[in-house]
Design an enzyme around this catalytic site. Structure first.
Site, PDB file in Angstrom:
ATOM      1  N   HIS A  33      42.102  13.354 -97.432  1.00  0.00           N
ATOM      2  CA  HIS A  33      43.383  13.431 -96.615  1.00  0.00           C
ATOM      3  C   HIS A  33      43.043  12.715 -95.464  1.00  0.00           C
ATOM      4  O   HIS A  33      43.646  12.744 -94.061  1.00  0.00           O
ATOM      5  CB  HIS A  33      43.812  14.765 -96.213  1.00  0.00           C
ATOM      6  CG  HIS A  33      44.494  15.523 -97.275  1.00  0.00           C
ATOM      7  ND1 HIS A  33      45.046  16.849 -96.928  1.00  0.00           N
ATOM      8  CD2 HIS A  33      44.752  15.313 -98.542  1.00  0.00           C
ATOM      9  CE1 HIS A  33      45.659  17.066 -98.112  1.00  0.00           C
ATOM     10  NE2 HIS A  33      45.564  16.252 -99.031  1.00  0.00           N
ATOM     11  N   GLU A  82      53.321  17.815-104.797  1.00  0.00           N
ATOM     12  CA  GLU A  82      51.978  18.541-104.664  1.00  0.00           C
ATOM     13  C   GLU A  82      51.776  18.766-103.384  1.00  0.00           C
ATOM     14  O   GLU A  82      51.653  19.863-102.910  1.00  0.00           O
ATOM     15  CB  GLU A  82      50.843  17.982-105.270  1.00  0.00           C
ATOM     16  CG  GLU A  82      49.759  19.021-105.588  1.00  0.00           C
ATOM     17  CD  GLU A  82      48.673  18.702-104.271  1.00  0.00           C
ATOM     18  OE1 GLU A  82      47.753  19.592-104.286  1.00  0.00           O
ATOM     19  OE2 GLU A  82      48.776  17.728-103.882  1.00  0.00           O
ATOM     20  N   GLU A  83      51.734  17.618-102.427  1.00  0.00           N
ATOM     21  CA  GLU A  83      51.336  17.743-101.027  1.00  0.00           C
ATOM     22  C   GLU A  83      52.348  18.353-100.218  1.00  0.00           C
ATOM     23  O   GLU A  83      53.421  18.462-100.533  1.00  0.00           O
ATOM     24  CB  GLU A  83      51.473  16.402-100.350  1.00  0.00           C
ATOM     25  CG  GLU A  83      50.307  15.454-101.229  1.00  0.00           C
ATOM     26  CD  GLU A  83      48.742  15.874-100.973  1.00  0.00           C
ATOM     27  OE1 GLU A  83      48.504  16.791-100.387  1.00  0.00           O
ATOM     28  OE2 GLU A  83      48.027  15.077-101.550  1.00  0.00           O
ATOM     29  N   ASP A 134      43.677  10.926-104.718  1.00  0.00           N
ATOM     30  CA  ASP A 134      44.751  12.147-104.403  1.00  0.00           C
ATOM     31  C   ASP A 134      45.949  11.780-104.614  1.00  0.00           C
ATOM     32  O   ASP A 134      46.582  11.522-103.798  1.00  0.00           O
ATOM     33  CB  ASP A 134      44.377  12.923-102.820  1.00  0.00           C
ATOM     34  CG  ASP A 134      45.181  13.943-102.688  1.00  0.00           C
ATOM     35  OD1 ASP A 134      45.616  14.457-103.555  1.00  0.00           O
ATOM     36  OD2 ASP A 134      45.022  14.142-101.724  1.00  0.00           O
ATOM     37  N   ASP A 192      42.249  16.221-110.414  1.00  0.00           N
ATOM     38  CA  ASP A 192      42.440  15.987-108.812  1.00  0.00           C
ATOM     39  C   ASP A 192      41.355  15.299-108.049  1.00  0.00           C
ATOM     40  O   ASP A 192      40.144  15.885-108.408  1.00  0.00           O
ATOM     41  CB  ASP A 192      43.103  17.248-107.935  1.00  0.00           C
ATOM     42  CG  ASP A 192      44.241  16.956-106.980  1.00  0.00           C
ATOM     43  OD1 ASP A 192      44.219  15.622-106.622  1.00  0.00           O
ATOM     44  OD2 ASP A 192      44.661  17.973-106.406  1.00  0.00           O
TER      45      ASP A 192
END
Ligand SMILES: *[C@@H]1O[C@H](CO)[C@@H](O)[C@H](O)[C@H]1NC(C)=O
Ligand SMILES: [Zn+2]
Length: 389
Positions: A338, A186-187, A138, A233
């Protein structure tokens, strides 16, 4: 009206001729990244396997790694930054910079606004929490896949365009280029909302939408110039299950799935139970069922059950402006998603290599590079250049 009709027929013809499969020999020759994907000291992946939250020194170091890679290895690629800044829920009113890197290779002599491009996209920032989060799937691994892909097709692009120029047939063809988008921000910093996520992608899509090419160009803006936006991704975990999300690009998904089938049949897929190295290690040599990455190859174009925009990711601001999207992301997400465990050690390197081979072949077919992908001599040229430095 007449001219318009003729124009449409011509573009249809070029479009249908614009994708051609690679031969078995070419597929067999696709180089694996070898030590460059070593998670400890490999040249491509290791420098990305660190925290790289937007606006921090780790983020800047990874960006510099990309710039150095292109400048030293792929000087023909044009590099551009697209910078923006925004406050975030955790920045206490301070503006955080978001820097997208765009690397483009267009045919020589082509005019801006005349080139349609295959865009290959991944985000390079990492998530603020949990503290120390690495984000190997990620999206450190997808970024490394794109660097290796660019390097693997570079010499073939040069040769192909030289051959086209030598034939003098360039006017007939629509010029096609390749673009790599390494996106920042992105996060989310706090929790995913429309404004706390996709900082880099939103800024780039907005900027490109209003950056007009000269009047009478084939493509109005750099956004229009994107023929297909391929977003990678959350790749690098075992046994990914990647559906076909969009009806409009299901044809492209099926092309990639066809390559996966062929690579497995040719026993080139390292994570497959039928790869010779795995078969050699087990007693029962019988073939096992293949567990495909791209699971929707048989799905009909008329199927009503496309998931569409269910997964929010960097494609969203581009899709909202009419760009065609091929989203290569597993559903369900990897188990490490995550979590602190999304690190280098938890990558399945066979899977990482398989994805890379698949992407290289897809780009090779899209850019019609069969006959130009002489990987062995490309590697020799690389080596000569390095030793001469
Ligand atoms: C954008 O950011 C890059 C990387 O930090 C920097 O080198 C460049 O000068 C910036 N460009 C502009 C126009 O500010
Ligand atoms: Zn993430």
């Amino acid at each position: 009206m007449k001219n318009l009709a003729l124009f449409c027929i011509v573009s249809l013809l070029t479009l249908s001729a614009a994708y051609s499969p690679l031969s078995d020999d070419t597929l067999k020759g696709i180089p694996d990244p070898g030590d460059d994907f070593n998670i400890k000291d490999g040249a491509l992946l290791a420098p990305i396997l660190r925290t790289r939250v937007s606006g921090t020194p780790g983020n800047a170091a990874v960006l510099q790694h990309f710039v150095d890679f292109f400048k030293t290895t792929l000087p023909e690629w044009r590099l551009e930054f697209q910078n923006s800044s925004a406050t975030t829920p955790t920045s206490k009113g301070k503006k955080i910079p978001f820097i997208n890197l765009i690397a483009t290779r267009d045919p020589p002599g082509s005019q801006i606004g005349e080139v349609g491009r295959l865009a290959l996209v991944a985000h390079y920032d990492s998530k603020l929490t949990p503290t120390g989060f690495i984000g190997a799937t990620d999206s450190a691994a997808p970024c490394a896949m794109l660097l290796h892909t660019a390097r693997s097709i570079d010499a073939a692009l040069t040769k192909k365009w030289e051959a086209v120029a030598a034939e003098g047939s360039s006017q007939l063809e629509e010029p096609k280029g390749v673009q790599i988008l390494l996106l920042d921000g992105e996060e989310s910093f706090h929790s995913w909302t429309a404004t706390d996520s996709l900082y880099g992608a939103r800024a780039l899509a907005e900027h490109w939408e209003s950056s007009f090419h000269p009047p009478a160009s084939t493509y109005r803006t750099p956004l229009d110039s994107i023929d297909l936006f391929v977003l990678l991704d959350l790749l690098g975990s075992s046994a990914p299950n990647v559906p076909s999300y969009f009806k409009t690009t299901h044809w492209a998904y099926k092309k990639m799935a066809a390559i996966e089938h062929r690579l497995r049949e040719l026993r080139l897929f390292k994570s497959s139970a039928n790869h010779p190295a795995r078969v050699a290690k087990r007693k029962n040599k019988g073939l096992r069922a293949e567990g495909y990455f791209l699971v929707d190859s048989e799905k009909s174009d008329h199927d009503s059950a496309f998931m569409g925009g269910f997964v929010e990711d960097d494609h969203v601001p581009f899709m909202a402006r009419g760009v065609d999207i091929l989203h290569i992301i597993p559903s369900p997400f990897p188990r490490v998603w995550h979590e602190m465990t999304d690190d280098g050690k938890h990558l399945n390197m066979d899977v990482v290599e398989d994805w890379t081979r698949l992407v290289i072949a897809f780009v090779g077919e899209w850019m019609e590079l069969d006959g130009f992908l002489d990987f062995k001599s490309a590697r020799r040229a690389d080596y000569t250049e390095k030793t001469e430095l």
